[in-house]
Every structure is written in C-alpha cells, then in structure tokens.
Design a protein around this motif. Structure first.
Motif, mmCIF file in Angstrom:
data_model
loop_
_atom_site.group_PDB
_atom_site.id
_atom_site.type_symbol
_atom_site.label_atom_id
_atom_site.label_comp_id
_atom_site.label_asym_id
_atom_site.label_seq_id
_atom_site.Cartn_x
_atom_site.Cartn_y
_atom_site.Cartn_z
ATOM 1 N N THR A 40 45.121 43.638 55.781
ATOM 2 C CA THR A 40 44.598 42.458 55.084
ATOM 3 C C THR A 40 43.334 42.870 54.312
ATOM 4 O O THR A 40 43.069 44.055 54.163
ATOM 5 C CB THR A 40 44.294 41.338 56.097
ATOM 6 O OG1 THR A 40 43.542 41.910 57.161
ATOM 7 C CG2 THR A 40 45.566 40.722 56.647
ATOM 8 N N SER A 42 40.731 42.429 50.735
ATOM 9 C CA SER A 42 40.954 42.281 49.292
ATOM 10 C C SER A 42 41.824 43.405 48.733
ATOM 11 O O SER A 42 42.559 43.209 47.767
ATOM 12 C CB SER A 42 39.615 42.230 48.555
ATOM 13 O OG SER A 42 38.877 43.389 48.841
ATOM 14 N N THR A 43 41.772 44.575 49.367
ATOM 15 C CA THR A 43 42.474 45.748 48.816
ATOM 16 C C THR A 43 43.985 45.541 48.619
ATOM 17 O O THR A 43 44.501 45.879 47.547
ATOM 18 C CB THR A 43 42.213 46.983 49.708
ATOM 19 O OG1 THR A 43 40.804 47.156 49.824
ATOM 20 C CG2 THR A 43 42.849 48.231 49.140
ATOM 21 N N GLY A 138 43.556 49.708 54.212
ATOM 22 C CA GLY A 138 42.386 49.712 53.338
ATOM 23 C C GLY A 138 41.349 50.548 54.067
ATOM 24 O O GLY A 138 41.636 51.163 55.102
ATOM 25 N N HIS A 144 35.771 52.354 58.516
ATOM 26 C CA HIS A 144 36.735 51.809 59.476
ATOM 27 C C HIS A 144 38.120 51.697 58.851
ATOM 28 O O HIS A 144 38.262 51.541 57.638
ATOM 29 C CB HIS A 144 36.257 50.477 60.081
ATOM 30 C CG HIS A 144 36.375 49.261 59.217
ATOM 31 N ND1 HIS A 144 35.714 48.094 59.488
ATOM 32 C CD2 HIS A 144 37.088 49.008 58.088
ATOM 33 C CE1 HIS A 144 36.018 47.186 58.580
ATOM 34 N NE2 HIS A 144 36.844 47.715 57.727
ATOM 35 N N LYS A 208 33.678 52.055 47.133
ATOM 36 C CA LYS A 208 34.417 52.849 48.119
ATOM 37 C C LYS A 208 34.326 54.355 47.837
ATOM 38 O O LYS A 208 34.847 55.162 48.608
ATOM 39 C CB LYS A 208 35.891 52.415 48.149
ATOM 40 C CG LYS A 208 36.127 50.959 48.532
ATOM 41 C CD LYS A 208 35.931 50.703 50.003
ATOM 42 C CE LYS A 208 35.986 49.237 50.381
ATOM 43 N NZ LYS A 208 37.304 48.658 50.393
HETATM 44 P P1 PGA Z 1 38.555 45.196 51.706
HETATM 45 O O1 PGA Z 1 38.348 45.674 53.205
HETATM 46 O O2 PGA Z 1 39.988 45.445 51.397
HETATM 47 O O3 PGA Z 1 38.227 43.738 51.716
HETATM 48 O O4 PGA Z 1 37.640 46.031 50.879
HETATM 49 C C1 PGA Z 1 38.930 46.863 53.574
HETATM 50 C C2 PGA Z 1 38.720 47.078 55.031
HETATM 51 O O5 PGA Z 1 37.680 46.630 55.552
HETATM 52 O O6 PGA Z 1 39.578 47.698 55.665
#
Ligand code: PGA
Length: 250
Positions: A40, A42-43, A138, A144, A208
């Motif tokens: 889950t 945003s990615t 993600g 993490h 990232k």
């Molecule tokens: P994000 O979070 O997709 O909202 O950047 C990624 C994650 O924390 O694994």
C-alpha cells in the motif's frame, strides 16, 4: 539485482503491470493460482490503476489470483479511511474480479491477546497456498519494507511491530497530524518477504534517492531493512529518474 529506470512513475508502473499480466497469463494457462504479495502507500497507486484499466479492457483477470498484503495498522477498523483494508478495496479489489475470500490483509481489529495467533495463521496461510510468486514493495525513507522498521532482523516473520518515528512523520499529513498516526501495526517479516519467488520494489521521486542508493549498494544491515533484499536471487528494482539520481548504472 535487476535495476530498471524509467522516465517517470507512470512508465515504471506500466512496466510492473505488464510483468504481473505476464505472470498471471503464464500461471493460469497451467490452471495454477497466482499468489501476489501486495503493498500500500502512494508508490503502488498508479500500478493498481493500470491493473484496473487492463481488467476493464478485458486484458487481465484476477479470478485465479490470491493476494497477501504486507501490513496493516493496529488498532485499526477495517472501515476506517486510514485502513489498508479500505485502501485496497477502493483502489483495487472492488474494481476487479478478484474473489473477496482470496484477499488477505493482516487485521487491525484483532484483540491484543489474539495478535500472536493471528500472525502465525497469516504465515501459515501463505505457506498453504504454496508461497508468494511475486511480492510488490515500496520503500520507506528510513529503509523499511512493509512495516519492517530499522532494527528488524532477517529472520523476522509476521508480527506486531512498533512504528518508527520517521514512518509516523511521513504518515502525519494523511492522518491530519502525527498525534493521529497509530503507534503500532502488524507486518509481514523480512523472512516472509524474502521467501517470495520474485520481488519487485518500486520507488519514485527524489525523496527516495538516498535510501535507494544505500539499500541497493550499502552494507547489509538491520538499520536499513531493505538492504536484506540484496540477499534475494530474483529482485527487480523499478525506479523513476529522480529516485535513481544517486546511483550509477550504465
Ligand atoms: P509511500 O510509502 O509509497 O507512501 O512512499 C512507501 C513505504 O513506506 O513503504
């Protein structure tokens, strides 16, 4: 590790959607079920949108797909707009032909005393269907994967975890302030993730870039749990130009 860099996240998401489509075609031709590990955040949002479009165009079916999500906040009502149950139903499950009974997500509703057995059952359910074919990931800005926060060990399995401060800061906007962000979650472990036959990690945006460089090429350490992916034989890293900005690839 296999690194794929795209001009933008849309092209990267399209690439991953096509990988999933090919896997589903291959396995369903053999009348086998396809086991997907889902993420889950945003990615993967664009990826789910692409998969829904492919379904609506008759190019893919999820009738023989079984899914296991990485994690869920705890405590968290499944109906809450912040729950990953809600996220998955809204963005993906309700829009395609997957059977509801084939979608597994750790529960944010189990009583504290039942969490341990819930986690053991989650692991067993994955084993019972033959293991995860393809795990989507993600990555957090702290390295993490799932909610395997810094300090998570390579042998960790599905369990109750405490969220890292950075994770809670990153989630604060979505929750309308850090005080509303849960302090705990249930997450698959590093060992659970590494048992997947194939892993696809996506990362978009300059935020990232640093953690991607460190996790792909840095020392393998529990301080940055995504570094454990270096030990897996079949990992695809899918990046946009911004997330790939600090790595050298020819
Ligand atoms: P994000 O979070 O997709 O909202 O950047 C990624 C994650 O924390 O694994």
């Amino acid at each position: 590790m296999n690194i794929n860099i795209f001009e933008n996240s849309e092209l990267g998401s399209q690439f991953v959607a096509e990988q999933i489509q090919a896997l589903i075609k291959k396995k369903t031709k053999l009348t086998e079920e396809v086991i997907l590990g889902l993420a889950t955040g945003s990615t993967p949002k664009e990826l789910y949108k692409k998969l829904v479009s492919m379904y609506k165009a008759g190019e893919i079916s999820f009738e023989q797909v079984i899914t296991f999500n990485l994690d869920e906040y705890h405590p968290m009502s499944h109906d809450s707009e912040h729950s990953y149950h809600h996220f998955m139903n809204q963005i993906f499950f309700d829009a395609v032909d997957i059977k509801a009974e084939n979608t597994w997500i750790p529960s944010g509703e189990v009583e504290k005393a039942q969490i341990e057995s819930h986690c053991r059952e989650y692991e067993q359910q994955i084993v019972d269907v033959g293991g995860i074919d393809l795990q989507l990931l993600g990555i957090g800005t702290n390295g993490h994967i799932g909610f395997n926060e810094p300090g998570s060990t390579i042998d960790s399995v599905t369990r109750y975890v405490e969220l890292d401060e950075q994770t809670r800061i990153d989630a604060a906007a979505a929750f309308g302030g850090i005080d509303n962000v849960p302090r705990n979650a249930i997450s698959m472990g590093i060992d659970t993730i590494l048992k997947a036959k194939e892993i696809v990690l996506m990362a978009w945006g300059s935020g990232k870039a640093e953690i991607i460089r460190d996790c792909l090429f840095g020392e393998i350490t529990a301080v940055k749990p995504a570094t454990f992916l270096q030990k897996h034989p079949n990992v695809h890293i899918v990046l946009d130009r911004e997330a790939a900005a600090l790595i050298d690839v020819d």
